[in-house]
Design a protein around this motif. Sequence first.
Motif, PDB file in Angstrom:
ATOM      1  N   ALA A  87      12.279 -16.671   8.922  1.00  0.00           N
ATOM      2  CA  ALA A  87      13.335 -16.101   8.079  1.00  0.00           C
ATOM      3  C   ALA A  87      12.794 -15.695   6.710  1.00  0.00           C
ATOM      4  O   ALA A  87      13.174 -14.646   6.167  1.00  0.00           O
ATOM      5  N   VAL A  88      11.890 -16.485   6.152  1.00  0.00           N
ATOM      6  CA  VAL A  88      11.278 -16.136   4.867  1.00  0.00           C
ATOM      7  C   VAL A  88      10.508 -14.827   4.999  1.00  0.00           C
ATOM      8  O   VAL A  88      10.606 -13.941   4.140  1.00  0.00           O
ATOM      9  N   GLY A  89       9.769 -14.686   6.077  1.00  0.00           N
ATOM     10  CA  GLY A  89       9.040 -13.437   6.324  1.00  0.00           C
ATOM     11  C   GLY A  89       9.972 -12.251   6.471  1.00  0.00           C
ATOM     12  O   GLY A  89       9.702 -11.161   5.942  1.00  0.00           O
ATOM     13  N   GLU A  90      11.068 -12.444   7.185  1.00  0.00           N
ATOM     14  CA  GLU A  90      12.037 -11.360   7.353  1.00  0.00           C
ATOM     15  C   GLU A  90      12.689 -10.983   6.030  1.00  0.00           C
ATOM     16  O   GLU A  90      12.910  -9.805   5.744  1.00  0.00           O
ATOM     17  N   ILE A  91      12.995 -11.972   5.218  1.00  0.00           N
ATOM     18  CA  ILE A  91      13.573 -11.692   3.895  1.00  0.00           C
ATOM     19  C   ILE A  91      12.583 -10.868   3.075  1.00  0.00           C
ATOM     20  O   ILE A  91      12.959  -9.870   2.448  1.00  0.00           O
ATOM     21  N   ALA A  92      11.324 -11.262   3.082  1.00  0.00           N
ATOM     22  CA  ALA A  92      10.308 -10.516   2.330  1.00  0.00           C
ATOM     23  C   ALA A  92      10.223  -9.075   2.815  1.00  0.00           C
ATOM     24  O   ALA A  92      10.164  -8.141   2.003  1.00  0.00           O
ATOM     25  N   ASN A  93      10.233  -8.873   4.125  1.00  0.00           N
ATOM     26  CA  ASN A  93      10.196  -7.517   4.664  1.00  0.00           C
ATOM     27  C   ASN A  93      11.418  -6.704   4.261  1.00  0.00           C
ATOM     28  O   ASN A  93      11.307  -5.524   3.930  1.00  0.00           O
ATOM     29  N   MET A  94      12.592  -7.320   4.297  1.00  0.00           N
ATOM     30  CA  MET A  94      13.815  -6.615   3.913  1.00  0.00           C
ATOM     31  C   MET A  94      13.804  -6.259   2.424  1.00  0.00           C
ATOM     32  O   MET A  94      14.214  -5.157   2.040  1.00  0.00           O
ATOM     33  N   VAL A  95      13.336  -7.189   1.594  1.00  0.00           N
ATOM     34  CA  VAL A  95      13.263  -6.922   0.157  1.00  0.00           C
ATOM     35  C   VAL A  95      12.310  -5.755  -0.099  1.00  0.00           C
ATOM     36  O   VAL A  95      12.624  -4.827  -0.842  1.00  0.00           O
ATOM     37  N   TYR A  96      11.152  -5.784   0.540  1.00  0.00           N
ATOM     38  CA  TYR A  96      10.178  -4.707   0.357  1.00  0.00           C
ATOM     39  C   TYR A  96      10.771  -3.373   0.821  1.00  0.00           C
ATOM     40  O   TYR A  96      10.668  -2.368   0.126  1.00  0.00           O
ATOM     41  N   GLY A  97      11.395  -3.376   1.988  1.00  0.00           N
ATOM     42  CA  GLY A  97      12.002  -2.152   2.494  1.00  0.00           C
ATOM     43  C   GLY A  97      13.078  -1.618   1.566  1.00  0.00           C
ATOM     44  O   GLY A  97      13.167  -0.406   1.319  1.00  0.00           O
ATOM     45  N   SER A  98      13.904  -2.493   1.049  1.00  0.00           N
ATOM     46  CA  SER A  98      14.957  -2.099   0.119  1.00  0.00           C
ATOM     47  C   SER A  98      14.366  -1.579  -1.181  1.00  0.00           C
ATOM     48  O   SER A  98      14.899  -0.643  -1.782  1.00  0.00           O
ATOM     49  N   SER A  99      13.283  -2.174  -1.615  1.00  0.00           N
ATOM     50  CA  SER A  99      12.665  -1.806  -2.896  1.00  0.00           C
ATOM     51  C   SER A  99      11.937  -0.478  -2.839  1.00  0.00           C
ATOM     52  O   SER A  99      11.825   0.213  -3.844  1.00  0.00           O
ATOM     53  N   LYS A 100      11.416  -0.138  -1.654  1.00  0.00           N
ATOM     54  CA  LYS A 100      10.683   1.119  -1.520  1.00  0.00           C
ATOM     55  C   LYS A 100      11.591   2.270  -1.829  1.00  0.00           C
ATOM     56  O   LYS A 100      11.277   3.264  -2.342  1.00  0.00           O
ATOM     57  N   VAL A 117       0.879  -1.159   0.000  1.00  0.00           N
ATOM     58  CA  VAL A 117       0.000   0.000   0.000  1.00  0.00           C
ATOM     59  C   VAL A 117       0.919   1.212   0.000  1.00  0.00           C
ATOM     60  O   VAL A 117       1.219   1.791   1.031  1.00  0.00           O
ATOM     61  N   ALA A 118       1.416   1.519  -1.179  1.00  0.00           N
ATOM     62  CA  ALA A 118       2.335   2.636  -1.382  1.00  0.00           C
ATOM     63  C   ALA A 118       1.905   3.312  -2.680  1.00  0.00           C
ATOM     64  O   ALA A 118       2.395   2.954  -3.739  1.00  0.00           O
ATOM     65  N   PRO A 119       0.934   4.230  -2.576  1.00  0.00           N
ATOM     66  CA  PRO A 119       0.390   4.811  -3.807  1.00  0.00           C
ATOM     67  C   PRO A 119       1.485   5.216  -4.784  1.00  0.00           C
ATOM     68  O   PRO A 119       2.507   5.743  -4.360  1.00  0.00           O
ATOM     69  N   PRO A 120       1.295   4.868  -6.043  1.00  0.00           N
ATOM     70  CA  PRO A 120       0.055   4.398  -6.662  1.00  0.00           C
ATOM     71  C   PRO A 120      -0.108   2.881  -6.627  1.00  0.00           C
ATOM     72  O   PRO A 120      -1.054   2.356  -7.181  1.00  0.00           O
ATOM     73  N   LEU A 121       0.798   2.145  -5.956  1.00  0.00           N
ATOM     74  CA  LEU A 121       0.700   0.681  -5.932  1.00  0.00           C
ATOM     75  C   LEU A 121      -0.219   0.214  -4.813  1.00  0.00           C
ATOM     76  O   LEU A 121      -0.206   0.746  -3.713  1.00  0.00           O
ATOM     77  N   LYS A 122      -0.991  -0.811  -5.124  1.00  0.00           N
ATOM     78  CA  LYS A 122      -1.794  -1.485  -4.117  1.00  0.00           C
ATOM     79  C   LYS A 122      -1.900  -2.930  -4.575  1.00  0.00           C
ATOM     80  O   LYS A 122      -2.373  -3.205  -5.671  1.00  0.00           O
TER      81      LYS A 122
END
Length: 113
Positions: free
Chosen positions: A100-113, A61-66
């Motif tokens: 660990a999979v959840g943490e990786i996903a969070n880190m990837v999302y944070g890095s991608s933002k 949820v980061a406009p314009p992405l949802k």
Amino acid sequence: MGAAPKLEGHPLFDKKTIEAFVKGIHDTLLTMAQTEVKFGKPYIESSFQMKGDIAAIVGLVAPPLKGSFIISFNKPGMLQIYNNMLGETQTEITEEVKDAVGEIANMVYGSSK
């Protein structure tokens, strides 16, 4: 299987967004798990089908992405990433590996933002 759909003109994702996630995956796994990633050509699926043995989903949820960001791994690949990250040897998908999979996903999302 047919060719992957083209990214150009997709209403939800543009090339820069996809490149940000590819870079986020690359950087996260290289930094956190000393794991070099080889990428195929990215594409948008018209309907989700699980690939791999374990996955994490992050709501976007980061406009314009949802939408949702889903990252999945096959069991041997994820166990190797886990072992590289923590220096522990796991041979099965445990609660710790799932975390660990959840943490990786969070880190990837944070890095991608």
